[in-house]
Structure formats: structure tokens, C-alpha cells
Design a protein around this motif. Structure first.
Motif, short mmCIF file in Angstrom:
data_model
loop_
_atom_site.label_atom_id
_atom_site.label_comp_id
_atom_site.label_asym_id
_atom_site.label_seq_id
_atom_site.Cartn_x
_atom_site.Cartn_y
_atom_site.Cartn_z
N ARG A 90 0.84 -1.27 -0.08
CA ARG A 90 0.00 0.40 -0.16
C ARG A 90 1.06 1.21 0.01
O ARG A 90 2.07 0.87 -0.11
CB ARG A 90 -1.10 -0.43 1.39
N ILE B 128 3.38 4.13 -0.64
CA ILE B 128 4.21 4.68 -1.48
C ILE B 128 4.66 3.46 -2.35
O ILE B 128 4.68 3.97 -3.14
CB ILE B 128 5.34 5.54 -0.58
N ASP C 104 5.57 -7.49 1.08
CA ASP C 104 4.79 -6.09 2.51
C ASP C 104 4.81 -7.46 3.14
O ASP C 104 4.40 -8.99 3.38
CB ASP C 104 3.59 -6.31 1.94
N SER D 190 8.08 -10.60 6.11
CA SER D 190 8.18 -9.10 7.07
C SER D 190 10.40 -9.29 6.84
O SER D 190 10.97 -9.86 6.89
CB SER D 190 8.69 -8.99 8.56
N ASN E 30 11.28 0.69 1.11
CA ASN E 30 10.78 1.22 1.44
C ASN E 30 10.05 0.11 2.89
O ASN E 30 9.14 1.81 3.49
CB ASN E 30 9.11 1.29 0.13
N TYR F 69 12.13 6.33 15.76
CA TYR F 69 11.42 6.82 13.83
C TYR F 69 12.37 7.49 13.63
O TYR F 69 13.13 7.14 12.24
CB TYR F 69 10.45 7.22 13.65
N LYS G 222 15.50 6.17 11.19
CA LYS G 222 16.13 7.49 8.96
C LYS G 222 17.01 8.13 9.24
O LYS G 222 17.66 7.76 8.02
CB LYS G 222 14.50 8.32 8.98
N ALA H 95 4.11 12.49 1.39
CA ALA H 95 2.72 12.14 0.86
C ALA H 95 1.64 11.72 2.06
O ALA H 95 2.19 11.13 2.23
CB ALA H 95 3.02 10.63 -0.11
N THR I 159 -1.02 9.29 2.88
CA THR I 159 -0.17 8.02 3.10
C THR I 159 -1.69 7.23 4.73
O THR I 159 -1.83 8.42 5.35
CB THR I 159 0.70 7.07 3.49
N ARG J 155 1.22 18.10 0.47
CA ARG J 155 2.00 17.24 1.09
C ARG J 155 2.09 16.12 -0.47
O ARG J 155 3.58 15.95 -0.13
CB ARG J 155 1.55 16.24 2.20
N1 LIG Z 1 4.15 9.15 3.40
C1 LIG Z 1 4.65 10.19 4.13
O1 LIG Z 1 4.35 11.02 3.90
C2 LIG Z 1 6.29 9.84 4.79
C3 LIG Z 1 7.32 10.53 4.86
C4 LIG Z 1 8.74 10.06 4.70
C5 LIG Z 1 8.93 8.77 5.18
N2 LIG Z 1 8.19 7.87 5.11
C6 LIG Z 1 8.76 7.17 4.37
O2 LIG Z 1 8.31 5.94 3.62
C7 LIG Z 1 7.84 4.20 3.15
C8 LIG Z 1 6.11 4.41 3.11
O3 LIG Z 1 5.67 4.83 3.70
P1 LIG Z 1 3.48 4.78 3.91
O4 LIG Z 1 3.62 6.25 4.48
O5 LIG Z 1 3.68 4.17 2.03
O6 LIG Z 1 3.43 4.17 4.68
P2 LIG Z 1 1.85 3.10 4.58
O7 LIG Z 1 2.31 2.56 6.60
O8 LIG Z 1 0.63 3.71 4.09
O9 LIG Z 1 2.91 1.70 3.81
C9 LIG Z 1 4.26 1.10 4.57
C10 LIG Z 1 4.11 -0.71 4.36
O10 LIG Z 1 4.69 -1.28 4.22
C11 LIG Z 1 4.46 -2.52 5.31
N3 LIG Z 1 5.21 -2.52 6.26
C12 LIG Z 1 5.76 -2.50 7.68
N4 LIG Z 1 6.71 -3.32 8.02
C13 LIG Z 1 6.85 -4.15 7.13
C14 LIG Z 1 8.22 -5.02 7.22
N5 LIG Z 1 8.37 -5.08 8.59
N6 LIG Z 1 8.15 -6.00 5.99
C15 LIG Z 1 7.29 -5.88 5.12
N7 LIG Z 1 6.54 -4.84 5.22
C16 LIG Z 1 6.44 -3.57 6.56
C17 LIG Z 1 3.45 -1.81 5.09
O11 LIG Z 1 2.50 -2.83 5.44
C18 LIG Z 1 2.66 -0.89 4.77
O12 LIG Z 1 2.42 -1.93 3.26
C19 LIG Z 1 8.09 4.06 4.39
O13 LIG Z 1 9.28 3.55 5.24
C20 LIG Z 1 7.96 5.78 5.19
O14 LIG Z 1 8.03 5.61 6.76
C21 LIG Z 1 6.71 8.23 4.24
#
Ligand SMILES: NC(=O)c1ccc[n+]([C@@H]2O[C@H](COP(=O)([O-])OP(=O)(O)OC[C@H]3O[C@@H](n4cnc5c(N)ncnc54)[C@H](O)[C@@H]3O)[C@@H](O)[C@H]2O)c1
Length: 289
Positions: free
Chosen positions: A15, A17, A36, A62, A89, A154, A158, A186, A188, A214
Motif C-alpha cells: 500500500r 508509497i 509486504d 517481514s 521502503n 522513527y 531514518k 505523501a 498515506t 504534501r
Molecule cells: N508518507 C510520508 O509522507 C512519508 C514521509 C517520510 C517517509 N516515509 C516513509 O515512506 C515509506 C512508506 O510509507 P507510507 O507512507 O507509504 O506508509 P504505509 O504505512 O502506507 O506503508 C508502509 C507499508 O510497509 C509495510 N510494512 C510494515 N512493516 C513491514 C515489514 N516488517 N516488512 C515488510 N513490510 C512492512 C506495511 O504493511 C505497509 O504496507 C516508509 O518507510 C515511511 O517511513 C513516508
């Protein structure tokens, strides 16, 4: 197509990004292994790609578990013959003020982001090294670059990914592999967990800044596609953010002031000279866009 004949493994692609990247990479011709921890969502995205005529496989499990990662990379290579692109990701948040944070909340976040990226990179880079080419993109965050209240775990994870990127980029450069850090922005499911009051404050703080919105997960894809392509062979060890309308290149931490006492600093020197030397340039904790 930009990624014709390339093979990509994208973690956390069920799901958000990751999913948007998986679909975009497939549209550009890459075969995609969709990882995932949520097996049903990994399978759904892989199905979406194959039903649209692309090549994909679901790789559930995982990233923090070696027993998942090693066979996942072997399976990807067996199915598609190679591995060109790894996008680390997968991510979670467990936000809490540091004084209330449980060890489990710390460990889960560190394991997912840092151990996960390490394990995937370790096994993927072995294959890429044999091939003499590869692209690794570590998804980091502004929280890791600037800090963010409530996100000690977090932001540590990061920021750790940034250090990891800088080192691994140097280690793998001679094998034709680039390693970069991408900080997305983004809307999400993850950002939906941000309380409404914090969102309102954030949106207000953007007034008059260069950030207007965003952005969407789909808008992160062009940067990831570029970094993953042959066109970006010269881009290595970089920290780049993208969100909405804005693309930005970040500097790694640098010395901003220096002072010398020949023979070394005594406590007395420190007490006398700190404020009048490097102390003149203390760095602001305020967030800057
Ligand atoms: N959305 C933002 O604005 C934003 C900003 C900075 C960084 N990020 C980073 O971008 C990445 C994606 O974030 P997102 O916003 O799409 O979040 P999200 O929660 O929508 O998606 C994250 C996905 O990672 C999967 N996941 C979690 N733990 C896992 C594991 N141990 N093994 C495999 N899969 C696993 C989840 O099931 C989920 O589908 C993340 O690393 C997040 O930290 C997002």
C-alpha cells in the motif's frame, strides 16, 4: 520504457508509497517483486500488475526476518533471472514521547527500518555485485534529517538509514551499484495517523513557505524511477526529498564552525572559549523547508 528488462524488489509495497512505486515501475517495464508483511496486500498489488500485462510476484513477509529476506531475494532472481533495483521502503511508526516510549516500540521501528534495510541490502548487493550493476534506494524521512517531536524511534531509524546510505554508497560504488536516500512526502495511511491538531499546525506552518501540499504517493515515483534507471549512474550517496511540487537535494551533515587550541582543549578552555568560538554558530532546531 525506462526500466525495460530490469527487475525490482520493493519492500512494503502492499500500500501507500511502495504500492505506487510498484505500479509505476511495472508500467516502465520492470518486473517487480512486491514485498509486504501483509501478504494479502502484496498479492493484490502483484495481481494488479499482472492483470495489467506486467510482470510481478508477491513476496510476503517481514523484511526484519532473515528467514524471509534471503529466500525472497533468491526467489526473485530465480523468477526473473536477475535483480537490478532494491527499494527499502517498508516502514512503521510507533509515535510516543521518549519518556513514555516502550522498548517494544523502539525495537519494532528500528528492526523494520534498519535491520530490514540491512538484510535486504546485504543479500541483494551480493547479486548486484556479481552482475556489476545495481540501484538501491533507501526511503528515509525529514524526521531523520531534522528531528520530529514524538518520533525518537522513527527519526533514529531514518537518520540511521542516511548513515547506512552514505557508507554503503562508498562500499558498492566500485561494483557499479548506486545507493541513495529518498525522503518522500505523501498523504498515506501512515500520515493519516498524525493527529488532526498536528496536521493543522503543520499546514499553517507551510503558509508562505515553498511547500504548498504534501503530495500523493504517485508523485514520489518519478524520482524513484529516475534514480533506479541507467540515466542516474552518476547519482550516488545522495539524500533527495520529493513531495508535492518540490524536489530538493540535501547536504549530509557538515562542520559549520571550527576552533583550535593547539595541544588540545582543556576544560578551562572549553568554559572560556565555547560561546565565543563555535558557540556563535549554534544551529537552529526549527524546521526549514
Ligand atoms: N508518507 C510520508 O509522507 C512519508 C514521509 C517520510 C517517509 N516515509 C516513509 O515512506 C515509506 C512508506 O510509507 P507510507 O507512507 O507509504 O506508509 P504505509 O504505512 O502506507 O506503508 C508502509 C507499508 O510497509 C509495510 N510494512 C510494515 N512493516 C513491514 C515489514 N516488517 N516488512 C515488510 N513490510 C512492512 C506495511 O504493511 C505497509 O504496507 C516508509 O518507510 C515511511 O517511513 C513516508
Amino acid at each position: 520504457m525506462l526500466l525495460e528488462d530490469k527487475v525490482a524488489l520493493i519492500t512494503g509495497a502492499g500500500r501507500g508509497i511502495g504500492r505506487a512505486l510498484a505500479l509505476a515501475f511495472a508500467r516502465e517495464g520492470a518486473a517487480v517483486a512486491v514485498n509486504d508483511i501483509n501478504a494479502a496486500s502484496a498479492e493484490a498489488v502483484a495481481r494488479e500488475i499482472t492483470e495489467a500485462g506486467g510482470r510481478a510476484l508477491a513476496a510476503p513477509g517481514s523484511v526484519a526476518d532473515r528467514a524471509v529476506v534471503e529466500p525472497m531475494i533468491e526467489r526473485t532472481c530465480e523468477a526473473f533471472g536477475r535483480l537490478d533495483i532494491l527499494i527499502n521502503n517498508a516502514g512503521i511508526v510507533r509515535d510516543r514521547m521518549v519518556f513514555n516510549m516502550e522498548e517494544e516500540e523502539w525495537d519494532a521501528v528500528i528492526a523494520t527500518h534498519l535491520r530490514g534495510a540491512f538484510l535486504c541490502t546485504r543479500f541483494a548487493s551480493r547479486r548486484m555485485r556479481q552482475q556489476g550493476t545495481g540501484r538501491i534506494i533507501n526511503v528515509t524521512s525529514r524526521s531523520g534529517l531534522l528531528g520530529n517531536v514524538g518520533q525518537a524511534n522513527y527519526s533514529a531509524a531514518k537518520a540511521g538509514l542516511v548513515g547506512f546510505t552514505l557508507t554503503v554508497a562508498q562500499e558498492l560504488n566500485k561494483y557499479g551499484i548506486t545507493v541513495n536516500a529518498l525522503a518522500p512526502r505523501a498523504e498515506t495511511d501512515m500520515t493519516a495517523t498524525i493527529p488532526a491538531s498536528v496536521r493543522a499546525r503543520r499546514d499553517a506552518s507551510w503558509a508562505g513557505s515553498s511547500v504548498r501540499r504534501r503530495g500523493t504517493p504517485e508523485e514520489v515515483a518519478p524520482l524513484a524511477l529516475f534514480l533506479a534507471s541507467d540515466r542516474a549512474a552518476h547519482v550516488n550517496g545522495q539524500i533527495i526529498s520529493i513531495g508535492g511540487d518540490k524536489l530538493a537535494l540535501w547536504s549530509p551533515p557538515r562542520e559549520v564552525a571550527e576552533a583550535f587550541v593547539f595541544g588540545g582543549w582543556s576544560l578551562q578552555n572549553m568554559l572560556e572559549l565555547f560561546d565565543s568560538s563555535v558557540g556563535f554558530q549554534l544551529q537552529s532546531l526549527a524546521k526549514k523547508d
